[in-house]
Design an enzyme around this catalytic site. Structure first.
Site: not given
Ligand code: F6R
Length: 606
Positions: A2, A27, A74, A100-101, A481, A485, A488, A504, A601
């Protein structure tokens, strides 16, 4: 997650709130709303869906006023719907609240309020708050908010307006970020800096348990139990342009292109001839020598940076490193004490699980270093030492420039630890540092030379619903990674495996046409990886090899070249084609690149 925006001043609040909410779109959200106070009335406009839908409603209903609050939701408690979206209003229409929360004890509070006759119109945890304000209102808003706060358990950043107390905005936080922006005769409140950066760079960062009572004459800061708070104004050093798209189609592409500059900022002032300056880490050489173990704890992409960090620290500083996912670490009673160093990694500095892991480690006596991007966020404020990565605001949900700068932070820490332990000869250290200095230009070179090729290659992957990423040692850490990427943002199912592990079990999934992206940069295992590639090829896999010159490419269907660098540092270069591939595949598939479905985010809930 949020987003919150608030405004009090002399301008019409609606465009300011909508503009702020737009800056928080990244976000992640599923509904949005605003409330405006004007001449004894509060008008609320809210809807499920994107901000464009809210804007349409605002056009029709034309709410007006110079004081208002706004929110992007959210969904956590209750599905995305207009009744569940914020702001929430008390039954007597006296109070509106954005939150938020999560209020953890909301169901008990809701039952108590229902028994007293309060009517609920949403399924949210938040709605208890406006009703509690009605229940406890004693003619003084600040005092009433304090009484309500006492009843709440959980995490909250709240903005509150009251009809009975015109021209006042209350902001209060616990475990969820909130800042107050200061300008001439006007004040802004937000959950995140980009929302207000175009108006002011002067902010108060509220701490847990702090409240701001804001009117047009100023901001009164206090603790929730009523003690005045004296706080320094923080100047944000981000340029407002950093939070704009600057001509790129998506923030993600812009942020990929910003990586050379982000790397330069991350190392600025920290690289000497043979030594690393990390004055912000207050460890003595003896303390570094005494640590018998390091834990790296983080989530998602930040966790993946930690996997590279493990290779770097173990190989240079010879300290055993365990890398853990924060949501696991915090609940598994980890073996941490004062002889363990804990490094937490977080772009946002607000990730709930990483913050909880930090607190768990500190409670067990460990010192915690935070690697973080967001200055003033909660994780760096609570950590014992902070290495800021200076990536600048990262808006796209999928992390790119923060990941790259986390990697370089780990390389710097590894050299720093190794030098403190007298394990790294000056000559080797000079070699590594000079290679680090070349990385920003090399990243720029990869983008320049391979972007078009990768955009074309992305078309090949369109028909596929599965992809595999393989590599050995550091290449495997980066493959993880790359796979995250791709999945997602393009919603293609992707898995990363150590190349030697395929046979395996997973090799059973390789069939004609399956894309396999192979990272082949680690000299000591190149031949072994090439053998694994042959095994995949024999079963119909289509290989995209990412490698430096000199590697036998005859098994590759497609080849992407990275410049030569030190073996240990290749992660910074191999990550780039993987980011570009995920980006262009997502674009080809018509996905919402910057705001992938179901994701947020900054993940401030467990
Ligand atoms: C993926 C991504 C997430 C963040 C994760 C941790 O592209 O960005 O996997 O890496 O949610 O977020 P932070 O770094 O803000 O703790």
């Amino acid at each position: 997650m949020c987003g919150i925006v608030g405004y009090i001043g002399t301008e019409e609040a609606t465009p300011i709130l909508l503009e702020g909410l737009k800056k928080l779109e990244y976000r992640g959200y599923d509904s949005a709303g605003i409330s405006l106070y004007d001449q004894g009335q509060i008008e609320t406009v809210k809807t499920v869906g994107k901000l464009a839908e809210l804007e349409e409603l605002v056009q029709q209903e034309k709410p007006s006023g110079q004081l208002g609050i706004g929110h992007t939701r959210w969904a956590t408690h209750g599905k995305p719907s207009t009744p569940n979206s914020h702001p929430h209003t008390s039954s007597d229409d006296q109070f509106v609240v954005v939150h938020n929360g999560i209020i953890e004890n909301y169901s008990t509070l809701k039952s108590e309020l229902k028994e007293k006759g309060y009517q609920f119109t949403s399924q949210t945890d938040t709605e208890v708050i406006p009703h509690l304000l009605t229940e406890y209102y004693d003619g003084n808003l600040e005092q009433t908010v304090r009484k309500v706060i006492e009843k709440l358990e959980g995490a909250y950043a709240l903005l509150i307006l009251s009809k009975g107390e015109p021209d006042k905005l209350i902001a209060v936080r616990e475990d969820s970020p909130l800042i107050v922006g200061l300008a001439d005769g006007e004040y802004f409140v937000a959950s995140d800096i980009p929302a207000i950066l175009s108006h002011t760079d002067q902010i108060y960062i509220l701490e847990d348990g702090e409240m701001a009572a804001i009117n047009r004459d100023g901001v009164e800061l206090s603790t929730v139990d009523g003690k005045p708070v004296d706080k320094e104004i923080f100047t944000v050093d981000w340029d407002p342009g950093m939070a704009e798209k600057a001509g790129f189609e998506h923030f993600m592409l812009k942020e990929i292109h910003e990586q050379p500059e982000a790397l330069r900022r991350a190392v600025a002032g920290r690289l000497n001839q043979a030594d690393i300056h990390l004055d912000e880490v207050g460890l003595t050489a003896q303390e570094i020598k005494d640590y018998n173990k390091i834990y790296i704890v983080a989530c998602g992409t930040a966790y993946h940076s930690g996997l590279v960090g493990k290779y770097a620290i173990e190989s240079l500083a010879e300290i055993p490193v365990e890398v853990d996912i924060a949501s696991e670490f915090r609940y598994r009673d980890p073996l941490v004490d004062q002889d363990t160093l804990v490094i937490v990694v977080s772009q946002s500095g607000e990730t709930a699980d990483t913050l909880a892991a930090l607190r768990e480690a500190q409670n067990k006596g460990a010192r915690v270093i935070a690697i973080c991007n967001t200055v003033g966020s909660t994780i760096p404020r609570e950590a014992d030492d902070v290495v800021y990565i200076h990536a600048g605001p990262e808006i796209a949900v999928a992390s790119t420039k923060a990941y790259l700068t986390m990697l370089i932070a780990f390389y710097m820490l590894a050299i720093y630890f190794a030098r403190a332990k007298d394990l790294l000869a000056t000559e080797r250290s000079e070699e590594l540092i000079s290679a680090l200095k070349e990385l920003p230009d090399q990243v720029a070179e990869i983008i320049e030379e391979s972007e078009e090729q990768i955009a074309q290659l992305a078309k090949e992957y369109l028909k596929q619903e599965n992809a595999f990423f393989i590599g050995r040692s550091i290449d495997y850490a980066v493959a993880l990674e790359g796979s995250l990427k791709l999945k997602e943002i393009s919603y293609i199912h992707a898995e990363a495996y150590p190349a030697g592990e395929l046979k395996h079990g997973t090799l059973a999934l390789i069939e004609e046409g399956i894309p396999v992206i192979a990272l082949v940069t680690q000299e000591s295992v190149i031949e072994k990886t090439l053998s694994n590639i042959k095994e995949v090829k024999a079963r119909g896999g289509v290989i995209t090899g990412i490698t430096a010159n000199g590697v036998d490419e005859k098994e590759f269907d497609y080849s992407i070249k990275i410049p030569q660098t030190d073996q240990l540092l290749t992660s910074i270069l191999t990550a780039i084609p993987l980011q570009l591939l995920a980006y262009y595949v997502a674009v080809e598939r018509g996905c919402d690149v910057d705001q992938p479905r179901n994701l947020a985010k900054s993940v401030t809930v467990e």
